[in-house]
Design an enzyme around this catalytic site. Structure first.
Site, short mmCIF file in Angstrom:
data_model
loop_
_atom_site.label_atom_id
_atom_site.label_comp_id
_atom_site.label_asym_id
_atom_site.label_seq_id
_atom_site.Cartn_x
_atom_site.Cartn_y
_atom_site.Cartn_z
N ASP A 157 0.82 -1.21 0.00
CA ASP A 157 0.00 0.00 0.00
C ASP A 157 0.85 1.26 0.00
O ASP A 157 2.06 1.22 0.18
CB ASP A 157 -0.96 0.00 1.20
CG ASP A 157 -0.31 -0.51 2.49
OD1 ASP A 157 0.91 -0.33 2.63
OD2 ASP A 157 -1.01 -1.07 3.33
N ASN A 194 -8.21 -3.58 14.31
CA ASN A 194 -9.56 -3.96 13.88
C ASN A 194 -9.53 -5.14 12.91
O ASN A 194 -10.53 -5.47 12.29
CB ASN A 194 -10.30 -2.77 13.25
CG ASN A 194 -9.58 -2.23 12.01
OD1 ASN A 194 -8.57 -2.77 11.58
ND2 ASN A 194 -10.12 -1.15 11.44
N HIS A 241 -7.62 -5.38 10.17
CA HIS A 241 -7.33 -5.08 8.76
C HIS A 241 -5.97 -5.64 8.35
O HIS A 241 -5.07 -5.79 9.17
CB HIS A 241 -7.46 -3.58 8.46
CG HIS A 241 -6.36 -2.70 8.96
ND1 HIS A 241 -6.60 -1.56 9.69
CD2 HIS A 241 -5.00 -2.77 8.85
CE1 HIS A 241 -5.44 -0.98 9.98
NE2 HIS A 241 -4.45 -1.70 9.49
N GLU A 247 -10.03 -2.60 5.21
CA GLU A 247 -10.72 -2.38 6.48
C GLU A 247 -11.88 -3.36 6.63
O GLU A 247 -12.29 -4.01 5.67
CB GLU A 247 -11.24 -0.94 6.54
CG GLU A 247 -10.16 0.14 6.41
CD GLU A 247 -9.35 0.32 7.69
OE1 GLU A 247 -9.58 -0.42 8.67
OE2 GLU A 247 -8.49 1.21 7.71
#
Length: 234
Positions: free
Chosen positions: A62, A128, A130, A135
């Site tokens: 990313d 979370n 990810h 996400e």
């Protein structure tokens, strides 16, 4: 899923080095790389070692939208500082955070990932669940895409910036579908704040609400976790 429990992140980096060396020895040419605080000790160990990536290719997961490669907070800069300056690859690819057309950039990166099939993909995991910037709720079939970062991810990344307002709100990320095509996946998680995500990834149901849980469906995953990150596992 092979789980390697270590004392701490430093020891985790040493274990990850073994995985990278095994991959190179077995003929892996393309390495998928990650950024952030999780892989730092792994890159430290790679830099200190005699490993040679001069015939290898790297592709990164990313990159922030709107940051130039020379920006100190860009992932391109991070990779140079932590790995590439000391251990250059024959070719290294990241999404272009300054691309004018997001759709074209995602298409370009997907074509590149089709051309360079990833043999070993390094991942971290967000609190979370990810992976990359995929996400909760992300499609398991996803390709490279521009993603709006959740507030929890912006909060987590704000420690790297002077002000939270400076944290980019968008990023380009390899999709989960692409990540799952990698031959081998190496996921690292360190610290108590990752314990819930690790438990959900390994012991919970496979659900888009915990993107990393999809790794239960991959045939060759190595998970390196320290005692704190493993603390909630049965």
């Amino acid at each position: 899923m092979k789980i390697i429990k270590v004392k701490d992140q430093v020891e985790g980096g040493k274990e990850a080095l073994k995985v990278f060396k095994e991959a190179l020895d077995s003929g892996v040419k393309v390495f998928g790389l990650a950024t952030g605080s999780t892989p730092e000790t792994t890159y430290d160990e790679l830099v200190k070692s005699d490993i040679d990536f001069s015939n290898s290719i790297s592709v990164n997961l990313d990159e922030y939208v709107g940051l130039k490669p020379e920006d100190e907070q860009s992932y391109a800069y991070f990779m140079k500082e932590h790995l590439f300056n000391a251990k250059p690859f024959a070719k290294s690819f990241l999404p272009n955070g300054m691309a004018e057309d997001a759709d074209q950039e995602c298409e370009r990166y997907d074509k590149l990932l089709e051309e360079y099939h990833v043999g070993l993909q390094l991942l971290g995991i967000g609190r979370n669940g990810h992976i990359g910037f995929n996400e909760p709720g992300s499609s398991f079939d996803g390709k490279t895409h521009k993603v709006a970062l959740t507030q929890s991810t912006i909060n987590a990344n704000s420690r790297f910036f002077d002000n939270e307002e400076d944290v980019p709100k968008y990023a380009y990320s390899m999709g989960i579908g692409t990540i799952m095509k990698s031959d081998t996946i190496l996921l690292e998680a360190f610290g108590k704040n990752k314990a819930e995500a690790v438990k959900a990834m390994i012991e919970g149901p496979v659900t888009p609400e915990v993107p990393a849980s999809v790794l239960q469906n991959h045939p060759d995953v190595v998970v390196i976790i320290d005692e704190e990150a493993a603390s909630l596992l049965k």
